[in-house]
Design a protein around this motif. Structure first.
Motif, mmCIF file in Angstrom:
data_model
loop_
_atom_site.group_PDB
_atom_site.id
_atom_site.type_symbol
_atom_site.label_atom_id
_atom_site.label_comp_id
_atom_site.label_asym_id
_atom_site.label_seq_id
_atom_site.Cartn_x
_atom_site.Cartn_y
_atom_site.Cartn_z
ATOM 1 N N UNK A 348 17.509 -7.662 6.246
ATOM 2 C CA UNK A 348 16.076 -7.956 6.052
ATOM 3 C C UNK A 348 15.552 -7.964 7.537
ATOM 4 N N UNK A 349 15.953 -8.634 8.392
ATOM 5 C CA UNK A 349 15.642 -9.059 9.770
ATOM 6 C C UNK A 349 15.555 -7.755 10.502
ATOM 7 N N UNK A 350 16.786 -6.825 10.357
ATOM 8 C CA UNK A 350 16.443 -5.585 10.846
ATOM 9 C C UNK A 350 15.473 -4.724 10.589
ATOM 10 N N UNK A 351 15.270 -4.674 9.238
ATOM 11 C CA UNK A 351 14.235 -3.918 8.594
ATOM 12 C C UNK A 351 13.001 -4.321 8.875
ATOM 13 N N UNK A 352 12.677 -5.705 9.217
ATOM 14 C CA UNK A 352 11.521 -6.313 9.542
ATOM 15 C C UNK A 352 11.180 -5.957 11.002
ATOM 16 N N UNK A 353 12.213 -5.718 11.744
ATOM 17 C CA UNK A 353 12.041 -5.631 13.261
ATOM 18 C C UNK A 353 11.707 -3.968 13.580
ATOM 19 N N UNK A 354 12.140 -3.099 12.611
ATOM 20 C CA UNK A 354 11.983 -1.830 12.791
ATOM 21 C C UNK A 354 10.721 -1.467 12.409
ATOM 22 N N UNK A 355 9.721 -2.139 11.624
ATOM 23 C CA UNK A 355 8.671 -2.039 11.082
ATOM 24 C C UNK A 355 7.788 -2.826 12.516
ATOM 25 N N UNK A 356 8.167 -3.976 12.679
ATOM 26 C CA UNK A 356 7.585 -4.636 13.914
ATOM 27 C C UNK A 356 7.517 -3.557 15.242
ATOM 28 N N UNK A 404 23.720 -17.635 19.186
ATOM 29 C CA UNK A 404 23.773 -16.298 19.422
ATOM 30 C C UNK A 404 22.489 -15.449 19.161
ATOM 31 N N UNK A 405 21.971 -14.833 20.028
ATOM 32 C CA UNK A 405 20.410 -14.066 19.876
ATOM 33 C C UNK A 405 20.709 -13.141 18.972
ATOM 34 N N UNK A 406 21.872 -12.635 18.384
ATOM 35 C CA UNK A 406 21.750 -11.465 17.249
ATOM 36 C C UNK A 406 21.100 -12.121 16.212
ATOM 37 N N UNK A 407 20.945 -13.458 16.073
ATOM 38 C CA UNK A 407 20.222 -14.165 14.692
ATOM 39 C C UNK A 407 18.709 -14.220 15.034
ATOM 40 N N UNK A 408 18.049 -13.964 16.199
ATOM 41 C CA UNK A 408 16.857 -14.206 16.431
ATOM 42 C C UNK A 408 15.929 -13.765 15.287
ATOM 43 N N UNK A 409 15.078 -14.428 14.793
ATOM 44 C CA UNK A 409 14.108 -14.004 13.894
ATOM 45 C C UNK A 409 13.040 -12.980 14.282
ATOM 46 N N UNK A 410 12.743 -11.777 13.621
ATOM 47 C CA UNK A 410 11.878 -11.037 14.005
ATOM 48 C C UNK A 410 10.457 -11.653 13.802
ATOM 49 N N UNK A 411 9.669 -11.405 14.836
ATOM 50 C CA UNK A 411 8.334 -11.800 14.472
ATOM 51 C C UNK A 411 7.524 -11.425 13.368
ATOM 52 N N UNK A 412 7.758 -10.165 12.682
ATOM 53 C CA UNK A 412 7.151 -9.845 11.870
ATOM 54 C C UNK A 412 7.558 -10.650 10.437
ATOM 55 N N UNK A 413 8.623 -11.240 10.447
ATOM 56 C CA UNK A 413 9.141 -12.224 9.306
ATOM 57 C C UNK A 413 8.209 -13.494 9.600
ATOM 58 N N UNK A 414 8.442 -13.823 10.729
ATOM 59 C CA UNK A 414 7.433 -15.070 10.893
ATOM 60 C C UNK A 414 5.865 -14.948 10.481
ATOM 61 N N UNK A 415 5.449 -13.871 10.873
ATOM 62 C CA UNK A 415 4.009 -13.605 10.280
ATOM 63 C C UNK A 415 3.953 -13.373 9.017
ATOM 64 N N UNK A 416 4.914 -12.988 8.029
ATOM 65 C CA UNK A 416 4.828 -12.983 6.839
ATOM 66 C C UNK A 416 5.029 -14.356 6.055
#
Length: 417
Positions: A348-356, A404-416
């Motif tokens: 989900x995070x990766x999908x969100x980051x692709x949109x972001x 590990x920074x691999x788990x950093x949250x996409x800003x798009x998810x935070x906005x949602x």
């Protein structure tokens, strides 16, 4: 090549090498009409880079088909930096004419599917390296959650070498972002020529029709008789309703707190913490955490972990309760995020980051993952079911645990949220 001089569309599907592709299109532009639409079926090479050798780079797009091409409906229509809207629209219309489903993606590493799908493989490999559980356990859990194949079976089918090569390409193209870090396990397997089905040995052995290893489930346990439920809780509502409808339990209801409670043990959906960690902030003596499933009514397996202090009788009562609901029970180590929750939140995070980052639209990322790699539902649709706040909480807890920074949250998810 001169036989192609009158073609209005030329789709290239040669070796994945930038310079060889560039040489081909340089030759073609000297033969073909000035308005010929050039397309590459590349799965990972920049369309902008391929088009850079053309006099008219606006005529270059990507048309990435998925194997087997006659069967798979999805085509990624890739926009290079200088691709014209006219040619992109023509590419999409051609896909519809071929009875395909086009999605638009910007030229970026992995496009949509090969980028967004990286955690499906990467997180499974990381869990294997950590000793979380065995390959066959991860595979059956992901299948029970709704995926058509588990990550290790799928990597064996694709080819370990091919999967590793895509991971390396995306990792290098993303300037070594830790989210796309390739696996040392795959490196070793390629060195040993354990490439999957095509060599007879990958994560599983394929010699002499050998069966995959059996998964160990919990033996039959004595179920709890008394169960307390909070039917207002949504995430485990299907399980709670089945418990209430069952003749095997004496059910009481409570208005606040955990969805399911057996004695002094709360049963909650994993939030990315260990049970021991989470219990410190909860008003319960014990805690069992469940792994994520898309449909708890239809899934075959319940995957759960207990806090270290939970007594044996309570454990058996909860395991037995799920067995009476006709579920196989797989007991996990008390580790953060378990298996499915950890993987799906990363997807989900990766999908969100692709949109972001402007790679694709919300609609197209869900469509791409369903039609390109047969995900049970779109990842954003899954985020809506789970709740964006839950996804963010899981990722933040994973990042805190692993550092590990691999788990950093996409800003798009935070906005949602």
């Amino acid at each position: 090549l001169t036989a192609l001089a009158t073609c209005q569309l030329i789709v290239e599907a040669i070796v994945e090498n930038l310079s060889i592709k560039q040489e081909l299109f340089k030759s073609l532009q000297s033969i073909c009409a000035k308005d010929t639409l050039f397309a590459s079926n590349t799965s990972s090479i920049s369309i902008t880079a391929i088009a850079s050798v053309l006099d008219k780079p606006e005529n270059m797009i990507g048309l990435h088909f998925f194997n087997p091409a006659p069967v798979m409906k999805l085509v990624e229509v890739i926009a290079g930096f200088r691709s014209s809207e006219k040619q992109l629209d023509l590419g999409s219309r051609l896909c519809h004419f071929w009875h395909k489903i086009p999605v638009i993606a910007q030229s970026s590493p992995g496009f949509i599917v090969n980028r967004v799908a990286r955690p499906f493989y990467g997180e499974a490999l990381k869990m294997l390296q950590e000793g979380v559980t065995k390959t066959e356990c991860i595979d059956v859990l992901m299948q029970s959650a709704g995926f058509r194949m588990g990550p290790f079976s799928l990597m064996d089918l694709i080819g370990i070498d091919i999967n590793l090569a895509v991971s390396k390409t995306v990792y290098a193209s993303m300037y070594n972002d830790p989210r796309y870090r390739p696996s040392l396990i795959q490196e070793e397997m390629v060195a040993a020529n354990m490439l999957g089905k095509k060599t007879g040995q990958g994560f599983y052995a394929y010699h002499d029709q050998k069966e995959k290893p059996d998964v160990a489930y919990e033996p039959r346990r004595t179920a709890a008789k008394y169960v307390s439920l909070n039917l207002d809780k949504q995430l485990l509502a299907d399980i709670a309703k089945n418990i209430k409808a069952s003749k095997h339990f004496v059910v009481t209801e409570h208005e606040a707190g955990a969805c399911i409670q057996v004695g002094e043990c709360a049963v909650l959906l994993s939030n990315g913490q260990t049970c021991d960690q989470r219990l410190q902030s909860l008003p319960y003596k014990h805690l069992a955490q469940l792994d994520l499933m898309l449909d708890y009514e239809r899934c075959e397996i319940i995957h759960l972990a207990f806090d270290s202090g939970c007594d044996q009788q309570t454990r058996e009562h909860i395991i037995g309760m799920f067995q009476l609901l006709h579920k196989k029970v797989m007991l996990a180590q008390d580790l953060p995020g378990l298996v499915v929750m950890r993987t799906v939140c990363m997807l989900i995070n990766e999908a969100a980051d692709a949109i972001e980052n402007g790679v694709c639209s919300e609609n197209d990322v869900d469509l791409a993952m369903q039609k390109g790699v047969n995900y049970p539902i779109g990842l954003l649709q899954w985020a809506n079911v789970l709740g964006y706040a839950q996804v963010v909480e899981v990722l933040e807890n994973l990042q805190q645990w692993f550092g590990d920074d691999r788990y950093r949250v996409s800003p798009w998810l935070r906005k949602k949220c």
